[in-house]
Design a protein around this motif. Structure first.
Motif, mmCIF file in Angstrom:
data_model
loop_
_atom_site.group_PDB
_atom_site.id
_atom_site.type_symbol
_atom_site.label_atom_id
_atom_site.label_comp_id
_atom_site.label_asym_id
_atom_site.label_seq_id
_atom_site.Cartn_x
_atom_site.Cartn_y
_atom_site.Cartn_z
ATOM 1 N N TYR A 22 0.824 -1.196 0.000
ATOM 2 C CA TYR A 22 0.000 0.000 0.000
ATOM 3 C C TYR A 22 0.870 1.262 0.000
ATOM 4 O O TYR A 22 2.039 1.255 0.383
ATOM 5 C CB TYR A 22 -0.931 0.010 1.216
ATOM 6 N N GLU A 23 0.276 2.353 -0.437
ATOM 7 C CA GLU A 23 0.953 3.645 -0.502
ATOM 8 C C GLU A 23 0.915 4.295 0.877
ATOM 9 O O GLU A 23 -0.153 4.533 1.432
ATOM 10 C CB GLU A 23 0.269 4.540 -1.529
ATOM 11 N N ALA A 24 2.081 4.594 1.458
ATOM 12 C CA ALA A 24 2.123 5.150 2.807
ATOM 13 C C ALA A 24 3.235 6.181 2.947
ATOM 14 O O ALA A 24 3.812 6.326 4.014
ATOM 15 C CB ALA A 24 2.326 4.023 3.821
ATOM 16 N N LEU A 25 3.542 6.922 1.871
ATOM 17 C CA LEU A 25 4.649 7.868 1.901
ATOM 18 C C LEU A 25 4.133 9.294 2.099
ATOM 19 O O LEU A 25 3.155 9.701 1.465
ATOM 20 C CB LEU A 25 5.444 7.793 0.595
ATOM 21 N N PRO A 26 4.776 10.092 2.947
ATOM 22 C CA PRO A 26 4.369 11.489 3.128
ATOM 23 C C PRO A 26 4.754 12.319 1.908
ATOM 24 O O PRO A 26 5.927 12.321 1.499
ATOM 25 C CB PRO A 26 5.157 11.921 4.373
ATOM 26 N N PRO A 27 3.828 13.025 1.295
ATOM 27 C CA PRO A 27 4.127 13.725 0.043
ATOM 28 C C PRO A 27 4.973 14.982 0.202
ATOM 29 O O PRO A 27 5.583 15.444 -0.763
ATOM 30 C CB PRO A 27 2.741 14.074 -0.504
ATOM 31 N N ASP A 28 5.008 15.556 1.413
ATOM 32 C CA ASP A 28 5.619 16.873 1.576
ATOM 33 C C ASP A 28 7.033 16.834 2.131
ATOM 34 O O ASP A 28 7.578 17.872 2.519
ATOM 35 C CB ASP A 28 4.735 17.743 2.480
ATOM 36 N N VAL A 29 7.651 15.656 2.200
ATOM 37 C CA VAL A 29 9.046 15.562 2.641
ATOM 38 C C VAL A 29 9.866 14.920 1.524
ATOM 39 O O VAL A 29 9.328 14.252 0.640
ATOM 40 C CB VAL A 29 9.193 14.749 3.947
ATOM 41 N N SER A 30 11.170 15.116 1.587
ATOM 42 C CA SER A 30 12.042 14.542 0.566
ATOM 43 C C SER A 30 12.339 13.086 0.894
ATOM 44 O O SER A 30 12.130 12.609 2.021
ATOM 45 C CB SER A 30 13.353 15.321 0.495
ATOM 46 N N ALA A 31 12.853 12.371 -0.119
ATOM 47 C CA ALA A 31 13.245 10.978 0.100
ATOM 48 C C ALA A 31 14.323 10.885 1.172
ATOM 49 O O ALA A 31 14.298 9.975 2.015
ATOM 50 C CB ALA A 31 13.744 10.364 -1.207
ATOM 51 N N THR A 32 15.269 11.829 1.165
ATOM 52 C CA THR A 32 16.323 11.819 2.178
ATOM 53 C C THR A 32 15.744 11.967 3.571
ATOM 54 O O THR A 32 16.101 11.190 4.485
ATOM 55 C CB THR A 32 17.329 12.950 1.909
ATOM 56 N N TYR A 44 16.499 15.018 -2.810
ATOM 57 C CA TYR A 44 16.026 16.174 -2.048
ATOM 58 C C TYR A 44 14.680 16.692 -2.543
ATOM 59 O O TYR A 44 14.152 17.658 -1.996
ATOM 60 C CB TYR A 44 17.063 17.293 -2.103
ATOM 61 N N ARG A 45 14.118 16.082 -3.563
ATOM 62 C CA ARG A 45 12.805 16.499 -4.052
ATOM 63 C C ARG A 45 11.699 15.957 -3.156
ATOM 64 O O ARG A 45 11.793 14.841 -2.626
ATOM 65 C CB ARG A 45 12.583 15.984 -5.473
ATOM 66 N N PRO A 46 10.597 16.691 -2.980
ATOM 67 C CA PRO A 46 9.460 16.157 -2.215
ATOM 68 C C PRO A 46 8.909 14.894 -2.879
ATOM 69 O O PRO A 46 8.783 14.822 -4.107
ATOM 70 C CB PRO A 46 8.431 17.296 -2.249
ATOM 71 N N ILE A 47 8.558 13.931 -2.068
ATOM 72 C CA ILE A 47 8.072 12.649 -2.583
ATOM 73 C C ILE A 47 6.780 12.818 -3.376
ATOM 74 O O ILE A 47 6.504 12.054 -4.307
ATOM 75 C CB ILE A 47 7.885 11.656 -1.413
ATOM 76 N N GLY A 48 5.994 13.819 -3.043
ATOM 77 C CA GLY A 48 4.734 14.034 -3.744
ATOM 78 C C GLY A 48 4.902 14.268 -5.231
ATOM 79 O O GLY A 48 3.964 14.050 -5.995
ATOM 80 N N GLY A 49 6.082 14.711 -5.659
ATOM 81 C CA GLY A 49 6.326 14.928 -7.071
ATOM 82 C C GLY A 49 6.965 13.753 -7.774
ATOM 83 O O GLY A 49 7.329 13.865 -8.953
ATOM 84 N N SER A 100 7.297 9.951 -9.500
ATOM 85 C CA SER A 100 6.513 8.995 -10.275
ATOM 86 C C SER A 100 6.250 7.743 -9.430
ATOM 87 O O SER A 100 6.832 7.564 -8.349
ATOM 88 C CB SER A 100 7.276 8.595 -11.541
ATOM 89 N N THR A 101 5.384 6.865 -9.943
ATOM 90 C CA THR A 101 5.098 5.621 -9.224
ATOM 91 C C THR A 101 6.371 4.801 -9.023
ATOM 92 O O THR A 101 6.616 4.268 -7.932
ATOM 93 C CB THR A 101 4.067 4.787 -10.001
ATOM 94 N N GLY A 102 7.188 4.713 -10.062
ATOM 95 C CA GLY A 102 8.420 3.945 -9.941
ATOM 96 C C GLY A 102 9.364 4.514 -8.903
ATOM 97 O O GLY A 102 10.005 3.762 -8.146
ATOM 98 N N MET A 103 9.454 5.846 -8.814
ATOM 99 C CA MET A 103 10.323 6.475 -7.823
ATOM 100 C C MET A 103 9.802 6.241 -6.416
ATOM 101 O O MET A 103 10.581 6.004 -5.480
ATOM 102 C CB MET A 103 10.452 7.965 -8.127
ATOM 103 N N ARG A 104 8.490 6.293 -6.246
ATOM 104 C CA ARG A 104 7.931 6.042 -4.912
ATOM 105 C C ARG A 104 8.185 4.592 -4.481
ATOM 106 O O ARG A 104 8.443 4.326 -3.300
ATOM 107 C CB ARG A 104 6.431 6.349 -4.902
ATOM 108 N N GLN A 105 8.090 3.662 -5.432
ATOM 109 C CA GLN A 105 8.408 2.283 -5.093
ATOM 110 C C GLN A 105 9.858 2.147 -4.644
ATOM 111 O O GLN A 105 10.181 1.391 -3.725
ATOM 112 C CB GLN A 105 8.145 1.364 -6.301
ATOM 113 N N ARG A 106 10.749 2.908 -5.252
ATOM 114 C CA ARG A 106 12.161 2.865 -4.861
ATOM 115 C C ARG A 106 12.373 3.460 -3.471
ATOM 116 O O ARG A 106 13.237 3.008 -2.719
ATOM 117 C CB ARG A 106 13.008 3.600 -5.901
ATOM 118 N N VAL A 107 11.605 4.487 -3.142
ATOM 119 C CA VAL A 107 11.693 5.045 -1.779
ATOM 120 C C VAL A 107 11.266 3.988 -0.764
ATOM 121 O O VAL A 107 11.910 3.809 0.285
ATOM 122 C CB VAL A 107 10.825 6.308 -1.643
#
Length: 311
Positions: free
Chosen positions: A83-93, A128-133, A135-142
């Motif tokens: 499931y999707e559980a990532l905060p959109p307003d913080v960076s991956a770091t 350093y980019r916010p996770i909300g921006g 792609s699906t593939g990048m979020r899976q990598r996070v």
């Protein structure tokens, strides 16, 4: 020693039995966990993480008892949820550092591990980019990075290729192979795309309705069949007719011919046919079985795979 061992695991919810007397052992390496929706995969992972007590039965993860050592198990195991559980307003770091700190790493070590892990999963330039921006593939990598950041001995990856296009799936499968082969971390990965598991797993566990259907090395599933696959640039039908006239069992399949191996002369007949007809041979190889065939066989057993199972 198995990294996961379950003995008679049963989990009942009102009106539903998610796991039914499940007994299985998983050795180190990359293991696929297969089953239709509702087969009990997610429930099993929650139980193994010590998050959900079973109705009955016992299990050990990395030698630790799920009933007594849940916190210690989660210290040593990474988990990538479906499931999707990532905060959109913080960076991956920021997010991966936070998860490293939650796992007990001190601040400096957490930042170093986060940078290394994001580099491994291919997000170093975008960290350093916010996770909300993303792609699906990048979020899976996070999600994969946060599962690996504390250097676990074992990771649970729940449908890691969900929502990815073919190129993204290939990239994710490559990362999973690296986790097992280069990092020395054992993996339990769930997927409804069985062909993916053939590519990355050493072993596959198939459950159906909460019960164990099969647990076997991938090599045993994908052993060579008694058929040859023949591909020529042009003249497939002419070659097929010639082989048929010689008593060879042959059938077209797309651009290919599938030829049953009767004896050693089958190879000679194919070779002579290609040469005599002046054809260009592209491929001649022995066909291998696929994991999907297990479900066709299982449907004839006392506990069939329910409708909707991946085939």
């Amino acid at each position: 020693m198995p990294i996961i061992a379950a003995q008679g695991l049963t989990m009942r919810f009102p009106g539903v039995t998610a796991l039914d007397d499940l007994t299985v052992a998983v050795e180190p390496g990359v293991t696929g966990l297969v089953g239709a929706n509702g087969a009990g995969k997610s429930t099993l992972i929650k139980i193994l993480l010590g998050l959900l007590p079973p109705t009955s039965g016992a299990a050990q993860v990395l030698g630790l008892d799920i009933a007594r050592d849940g916190a210690r198990i989660r210290e040593r195991v990474g988990f990538m949820p479906e499931y999707e559980a990532l905060p959109p307003d913080v960076s991956a770091t920021e997010f991966v550092v936070h998860m490293a700190r939650m796992s007990g790493l001190p601040p400096t070590a957490a930042r170093e591990r986060a940078a290394d892990t994001l580099r491994h999963v291919g997000l170093y330039e975008e960290r350093y980019r916010p996770i909300g921006g993303y792609s699906t593939g990048m979020r899976q990598r996070v999600k994969l990075a946060q599962a690996l950041v504390h250097d676990p001995q074992l990771v649970f990856l729940d449908e890691p290729t969900n929502g990815l296009d073919p190129a993204g799936r290939d990239d994710m499968l490559g990362l999973i192979r690296r986790i097992g082969a280069e990092f020395g971390i054992s993996v339990l990965v769930t997927s409804h795309l069985l062909g993916e598991l053939e590519r990355v797993c050493d072993h596959v566990v198939i459950i159906d309705g909460g019960r164990l259907l099969r647990s076997q090395a991938v090599e045993a599933y994908t052993a060579a069949s008694g058929s040859l696959v023949v591909e020529v640039e042009e003249g497939r039908d002419r070659l097929g007719q010639r082989l048929h006239d010689q008593g060879v069992a042959v059938r077209p399949e797309g651009r290919l011919l599938v030829v049953d191996i009767a004896d050693e002369e089958t190879y000679d007949r194919i070779r002579d046919g290609v040469a005599d007809l002046g054809l260009r041979l592209v491929r001649l190889e022995q066909r291998r079985h696929h994991i999907e065939e297990v479900f066709a066989v299982g449907s004839e057993q006392p506990h069939p795979v329910p409708q909707g199972a991946p085939r």
